[in-house]
Design an enzyme around this catalytic site. Sequence first.
Site, PDB file in Angstrom:
ATOM      1  NE  ARG A 240      -9.918  90.038-110.109  1.00  0.00           N
ATOM      2  CZ  ARG A 240     -10.263  89.610-108.882  1.00  0.00           C
ATOM      3  NH1 ARG A 240      -9.404  89.660-107.896  1.00  0.00           N
ATOM      4  NH2 ARG A 240     -11.459  89.111-108.660  1.00  0.00           N
ATOM      5  CD  GLU A 269      -4.186  85.987-110.728  1.00  0.00           C
ATOM      6  OE1 GLU A 269      -3.504  86.895-110.250  1.00  0.00           O
ATOM      7  OE2 GLU A 269      -5.129  85.431-110.135  1.00  0.00           O
ATOM      8  CG  HIS A 287      -5.716  85.443-106.681  1.00  0.00           C
ATOM      9  ND1 HIS A 287      -6.149  85.931-107.883  1.00  0.00           N
ATOM     10  CD2 HIS A 287      -6.577  85.950-105.763  1.00  0.00           C
ATOM     11  CE1 HIS A 287      -7.229  86.680-107.707  1.00  0.00           C
ATOM     12  NE2 HIS A 287      -7.506  86.707-106.410  1.00  0.00           N
TER      13      HIS A 287
HETATM   14  C1  8YV Z   1     -10.873  84.813-105.064  1.00  0.00           C
HETATM   15  C2  8YV Z   1     -10.807  87.355-105.325  1.00  0.00           C
HETATM   16  O1  8YV Z   1     -10.022  83.943-104.422  1.00  0.00           O
HETATM   17  O2  8YV Z   1     -12.942  87.686-104.418  1.00  0.00           O
HETATM   18  C3  8YV Z   1     -12.119  88.031-105.251  1.00  0.00           C
HETATM   19  O3  8YV Z   1     -12.359  88.957-106.052  1.00  0.00           O
HETATM   20  O4  8YV Z   1      -9.956  87.789-106.012  1.00  0.00           O
HETATM   21  C4  8YV Z   1     -10.506  86.158-104.519  1.00  0.00           C
HETATM   22  O5  8YV Z   1     -11.111  86.257-103.265  1.00  0.00           O
HETATM   23  C5  8YV Z   1     -10.798  84.520-106.519  1.00  0.00           C
HETATM   24  O6  8YV Z   1     -11.208  85.532-107.358  1.00  0.00           O
HETATM   25  C6  8YV Z   1     -11.609  83.254-106.782  1.00  0.00           C
HETATM   26  O7  8YV Z   1     -12.801  83.454-107.413  1.00  0.00           O
END
Ligand code: 8YV
Length: 328
Positions: A240, A269, A287
């Site tokens: 993150r 972001e 991401h």
């Molecule tokens: C997602 C992610 O693309 O699953 C997670 O925690 O960071 C990613 O797989 C993103 O958060 C979309 O919700």
Amino acid sequence: MSRPAVLVARAVFPEVLERLSRHFEVEANPDDSAWSREELLARLAGKSGLFATGSVQVDAALLEACPQLRVVANMAVGYNNLDIPAFNARGVLATNTPEVLTETTADFGFGLMLAAARRMSEAERYLRAGEWKRWRYDTLTGTDVHGATLGILGMGRIGQAIARRGALGFGMKVIYHNRSRLPAEQEAPIGARWVDKATLLAEADHLVLVLPYSPESHHAIGAAELAAMKPTATLTNVARGGIVDDRALIAALREQRIAAAALDVYEGEPAFDPGFLELPNVVLTPHIASATVATRRAMAELAADNLIAALTGGTPPTPVNPEVLARR
Ligand code: 8YV
């Protein structure tokens, strides 16, 4: 009896919307419009369920304004966008999408680390810019990955999957730091060794961050931690934004205090510090670590499974706060 109403806050596979429509009155966002918080609140009025992604913030004030909301199904494994103590206080269920994205995310994390170590993005920019005129012994020389020491900060499912790739595929020595140590039978097959954070920083040739974001992990990698790393080391973040102090990282990369970084996530972001764009030694992706067609579909289906079960008397497969179910 009328069917529950749900809000799908972001665009999603049409088949998943169609499936949800068999159970619910669905208000969707097929154009993926960016809703203001006021608009989100207005659309949530009367809804029992919310299908969210990591970019939809659900905090105590939102839950208070939407007392009819019973479940938020997050299409993500991470759920730092959800205020879980507030969910617990109000008896609202939160669900996430673990497991289905583990291997896909690990593939990408490992790939990003390779790209940083072997300067792949930089090399492509060099070629595209027409700078490749002749061979030279030191053109774009990077750092080896095979046989090097892989450091993992956060040894959950994705961390372990990256460690397996490193140990079994690339003969890497694996060290990790995590709040809890893995049982010996999980460490043994990959030769993983728990170390304290200072040792992890000092010994890793390639450090990969795979820990959840929380107030405790905010800026877990800042100026002091970067200074403790080897000058030849790489840093990869597929966890993150906010876990790394981006300004400190930019300074460290600019001064080549570490060799390179690879980032899939950023503080604030989709905005990010434009200082990154000026640096050759950082690989930047938007991401997408979980972004394969199959995995995004599996994530969406699992979020739908959770929403449907939670609102039709079933057992949601992957609750974040199952204690609220026990209270119902
Ligand atoms: C997602 C992610 O693309 O699953 C997670 O925690 O960071 C990613 O797989 C993103 O958060 C979309 O919700």
